[in-house]
Design a protein around this motif. Structure first.
Motif: not given
Length: 262
Positions: A94-106
């Protein structure tokens, strides 16, 4: 010296069990069916003159009941784990197409008509919060003074031209920005918004990074900023490990998600 009848009896039980096991797959675990086979084989080969003690037989039945209970519990746990994995896979899809914030993403990957975001924890109330927007090469594109912020979570959203902090538009003094490009019409005149202000052209598609700093007790401190990424697809790997594939090539696990952008 051991009783000959007892030794022969034990050997007969083992021989019978070994014979039955030739028809089944070998295993290091003793299941309820194996336990029952041993119990029946022991009853069939007991000495008629010295039948098995009732107390011992009841104890063995109790052991069988325990083995069966553990086996059923394992099946129940396996079913629950399978349902949990299915639920997680459905949630991830269900997250496909949405933006998420993750700590590993610089870096956040900015696309046309979209935005990137970050999540930070401000360690103490500050009167001087600042964000630097950098490109993939590490070049500082803009330095923006955000002013006051209380201790606690802080989120930023940027569409390449406009900035939000905690859901509120940041009033930018565009004369202080490095990028001074505005939309124009076919005749070369600046396009104005409803308030009569020229509409800025956003930064181009690409990867950008926010570096947040705050002046706390007179000392300037860098604050970590976890960047957002749009979920392009979901991969279900070995051991049912769920991986989110983000725009720009970054990857993250479902448990890493700190924030889902609307």
């Amino acid at each position: 010296m051991a009783d000959v009848t007892s030794v022969g009896q034990s050997q007969s039980v083992l021989d019978q069990y070994a014979q039955s096991e030739k028809q089944t797959e070998k295993s290091n675990e003793l299941g309820k069916n194996d336990f029952l086979k041993l119990l029946v084989a022991q009853m069939n080969n007991q000495n008629p003159l010295e039948p098995q003690d009732n107390t011992e037989f009841v104890a063995q039945l109790a052991q069988f009941s325990s083995v069966e209970g553990i086996d059923n519990l394992n099946n129940t746990v396996d079913d629950m784990a399978s349902e949990l994995r299915s639920s997680q896979a459905l949630q991830a899809s269900s997250l496909v197409g949405q933006s998420v914030v993750v700590p590993s993403n610089d870096f956040g990957f900015l696309q046309n008509g979209d935005l990137i975001a970050s999540y930070s924890e401000v360690p103490a109330t500050t009167m001087n919060l600042t964000v630097q927007i950098k490109n993939k090469a590490g070049q500082t594109l803009e330095t923006i003074d955000l002013g006051y912020h209380e201790k606690g979570p802080m989120s930023l959203r940027w569409d390449g031209a406009n900035l939000e902090m905690d859901g509120e538009i940041v009033e930018l003094d565009r004369s202080l920005l490095n990028r001074q490009e505005y939309f124009v019409d076919e005749e070369g005149n600046q396009v104005l918004d409803d308030a009569g202000n020229p509409i800025p052209v956003p930064y181009p598609i690409g990867e950008y990074q926010f570096e947040v700093s705050a002046s706390i007790d007179g000392v300037n401190e860098n604050i970590g900023a976890a960047m957002s990424g749009k979920v392009d697809s979901v991969t279900l790997g070995t051991n049912n490990q769920i991986t989110l594939n983000l725009a720009g090539g970054a990857k993250a696990s479902l448990s890493d998600v700190q924030q889902i952008l609307n």
